[in-house]
Design a protein around this motif. Structure first.
Motif, PDB file in Angstrom:
ATOM      1  N   ASN A  37     -19.832  33.473  18.462  1.00  0.00           N
ATOM      2  CA  ASN A  37     -18.137  33.360  18.773  1.00  0.00           C
ATOM      3  C   ASN A  37     -17.691  32.543  17.651  1.00  0.00           C
ATOM      4  O   ASN A  37     -18.146  31.498  17.128  1.00  0.00           O
ATOM      5  N   GLY A  81     -10.504  31.290  18.017  1.00  0.00           N
ATOM      6  CA  GLY A  81      -9.504  32.338  18.066  1.00  0.00           C
ATOM      7  C   GLY A  81      -8.659  32.304  17.002  1.00  0.00           C
ATOM      8  O   GLY A  81      -8.342  31.350  16.404  1.00  0.00           O
ATOM      9  N   ILE A 110      -2.555  29.914  24.821  1.00  0.00           N
ATOM     10  CA  ILE A 110      -3.624  30.960  24.864  1.00  0.00           C
ATOM     11  C   ILE A 110      -5.133  30.399  25.267  1.00  0.00           C
ATOM     12  O   ILE A 110      -5.796  30.939  26.073  1.00  0.00           O
ATOM     13  N   LEU A 111      -5.199  29.086  24.964  1.00  0.00           N
ATOM     14  CA  LEU A 111      -6.375  28.327  25.417  1.00  0.00           C
ATOM     15  C   LEU A 111      -6.477  28.294  27.003  1.00  0.00           C
ATOM     16  O   LEU A 111      -7.616  28.463  27.717  1.00  0.00           O
ATOM     17  N   GLU A 161      -7.208  31.692  28.359  1.00  0.00           N
ATOM     18  CA  GLU A 161      -8.669  31.931  28.205  1.00  0.00           C
ATOM     19  C   GLU A 161      -9.482  31.499  29.310  1.00  0.00           C
ATOM     20  O   GLU A 161     -10.543  32.193  29.586  1.00  0.00           O
ATOM     21  N   ARG A 162      -9.050  30.132  29.620  1.00  0.00           N
ATOM     22  CA  ARG A 162      -9.881  29.389  30.646  1.00  0.00           C
ATOM     23  C   ARG A 162      -9.300  29.295  32.057  1.00  0.00           C
ATOM     24  O   ARG A 162      -9.601  28.534  32.600  1.00  0.00           O
TER      25      ARG A 162
END
Length: 414
Positions: A18, A21, A301-302, A305-306
Motif C-alpha cells: 500500500n 493516499g 479523509i484519514l 478511512e478509519r
C-alpha cells in the motif's frame, strides 16, 4: 507509553504493497511548499535588512555629530574640532570608534558627461574596511600624509557614466551662490562598487584637506564626526544619550551641535525596509491558511478511512479525547514530513543564491544589485516551531468529527 502516539505512528506505516493516499501526499506537498516559501521570504527580508544596514554603515557610520544648521546638508556650517567634545563622545556608553569628516557638493565634468557628486574628505584613521571590501580596481586614496594628494575613490557607476578609469584625471566644479565657480583637478586612485546605487551614484572619497581648502575652512574645521557604536540596533539610543549630554553641557564647543543616527538621516530607506515586515507577515499567513485547508482535507479523509477502527476503539472504551489525539499526532507526523522536504528545498535555494548570486536586482529600484539572503538559527527555529504549533492547534477543530462516529453503526455489518 503514550497510546495515542503509538497508534498514530503505526497508522503512518503503510501496509506492504500500500502507498500513502493522494490527500496525504497533497498535504505533505502543501506543507513543504509553504515552508519553503516562508524560509525564502524570511531569508530575503532579513538579507535586505542586513545588507542595506551594513552598507549604510559603511557610507555614513551609525551616528553623526554635525552643526544643527547643517543636518542632511552637503554644504553645511563647519564644526570646530574640540578635544572636549571628542571626550564627551568617547565617554558615551556604546562608543566604538570616531572619525572626523568633511563633505562638499560638486559637479564632476569630463569631455563626455557631467554628474553631481558629494566629495567626502576623511583622515588617515578613517575605517576603510568597507571600501576595501568593495574595491574593484586600483587602490584606496592616500590620505593624511605629510603631502596632500589629489587622489579620489569613486564608484563604478560614476566611472562608467563618465568613462573614467584608474589613473585618469578629472575636473570638478564647486558652485557657491553669488560667487565664481571653483575648479579643481583630481586623480582617480581606485574604483569601488557597493551595489547600492543610491550611494554609489554620488559618493566620492578623498583627503579631508582637499574639502577644507575648497570650502575655505581652517585645518580644525570639519563637517562633523562619524561615530561607530556597538551595533546599529543601539544607534538611536546612543544618539539620544549623546544629544542630551551635549545639550546640557556648558562649554561653548558643544553649542549648536546635533546628533543624528543613520536611521534618522536616511529614514526613507529604513522605512522602506520596515514595509517588508508586512510583506513577510502576509506571506506567512497565506501559507498557513493554504497548509491548514489542505491538512484539514487530509485529516478528514484519514478519519473517514478509519471509521471502523474508531468504532472498534470506542467499543473497547477509548474516549473521544484520546481518539482526537491519535489524529492530531497523525497530522503532526504528516506536517513534520512536509517540513523536512520544505526545509531542504528552502534552505537549498537560499544557499544556491548565497554562493552563486544567481538572481539579480535592479539597484535603482531595490538599492541592491542582487537578492541578498541571510540565514539565522533564531528565526529559522521559531518559524518551524510556530508552523507546527499553529497547524496542530488549528486542526483541533476538524478532529471533532471523531466524536460523531458511532460504534454500533461502523461495526454493525463487520
Amino acid at each position: 507509553m503514550n497510546l495515542a502516539f503509538f497508534i498514530a505512528r503505526r497508522m503512518a506505516q503503510p501496509a506492504p504493497g500500500n502507498k500513502p493516499g493522494v490527500m496525504e501526499r497533497i498535504a505533505v506537498v502543501s506543507v513543504a511548499l509553504g515552508m519553503a516559501v516562508m524560509i525564502l521570504a524570511m531569508a530575503v527580508i532579513m538579507g535586505f535588512k542586513r545588507e542595506v544596514a551594513r552598507k549604510m554603515t559603511g557610507f555614513a557610520a551609525h551616528v553623526a555629530v554635525t552643526d544643527i544648521r547643517g543636518v542632511n546638508a552637503l554644504d553645511a556650517q563647519p564644526v570646530r574640532r574640540s578635544a572636549h567634545v571628542e571626550e564627551l563622545i568617547r565617554r558615551t556608553d556604546g562608543f566604538v570608534a570616531m572619525a572626523p569628516y568633511a563633505v562638499k557638493g560638486g559637479i564632476v565634468r569630463t569631455a563626455d558627461a557631467v554628474g553631481e557628486v558629494m566629495l567626502k574628505g576623511v583622515e588617515a584613521d578613517y575605517d576603510w574596511s568597507y571600501f576595501r571590501e568593495w574595491l574593484v580596481a586600483g587602490e584606496l586614496p592616500r590620505v593624511g600624509g605629510e603631502v596632500r594628494t589629489k587622489d579620489i575613490l569613486l564608484s563604478r557607476t560614476l566611472a562608467d557614466k563618465l568613462l573614467l578609469g584608474v589613473g585618469d584625471k578629472v575636473e570638478m566644479l564647486f558652485v557657491e551662490p553669488g560667487e565664481m565657480p571653483r575648479r579643481d583637478r583630481f586623480k582617480v586612485a581606485g574604483v569601488y562598487e557597493s551595489g547600492m546605487e543610491e550611494m554609489d551614484g554620488v559618493v566620492v572619497v578623498t583627503d579631508i584637506r582637499n574639502v577644507q581648502r575648497l570650502s575655505e575652512w581652517g585645518p580644525d574645521e570639519i563637517s562633523g564626526y562619524e561615530i561607530l557604536t556597538r551595533s546599529l540596533a543601539g544607534a538611536d539610543t546612543f544618539a539620544r544619550t549623546l544629544g542630551r549630554t551635549l545639550l546640557y553641557d556648558d562649554a561653548e564647543d558643544s553649542e549648536n551641535l546635533a546628533v543624528t543616527s543613520v536611521r534618522e538621516r536616511y529614514a526613507n530607506i529604513f522605512d522602506w525596509l520596515k514595509a517588508h515586515d508586512v510583506n513577510a507577515a502576509v506571506v506567512i499567513v497565506i501559507m498557513l491558511v493554504v497548509a491548514f485547508f489542505n491538512m484539514t482535507s487530509a485529516l478528514l479523509i484519514l478519519v473517514l478511512e478509519r471509521t471502523r477502527m474508531i468504532g472498534l476503539l470506542k467499543a473497547f472504551g477509548m474516549r473521544n479525547g484520546c481518539l482526537r489525539r491519535i489524529f492530531l499526532w497523525r497530522a503532526a507526523l504528516v506536517t513534520l514530513r512536509g517540513l523536512a522536504w520544505g526545509n531542504a528545498a528552502g534552505l537549498g535555494l537560499c544557499l544556491v543564491q548565497k554562493w552563486t548570486h544567481l538572481v539579480k536586482l535592479s539597484s535603482e529600484g531595490y538599492l541592491l544589485s542582487e537578492v541578498p539572503v541571510s540565514l539565522g538559527w533564531g528565526w529559522w527555529l521559531a518559524l518551524n516551531a510556530g508552523f507546527v504549533a499553529a497547524i496542530v492547534a488549528l486542526l483541533v477543530i476538524p478532529t471533532a468529527v471523531v466524536s460523531t462516529v458511532k460504534p454500533e453503526e461502523t461495526i454493525r455489518y463487520e
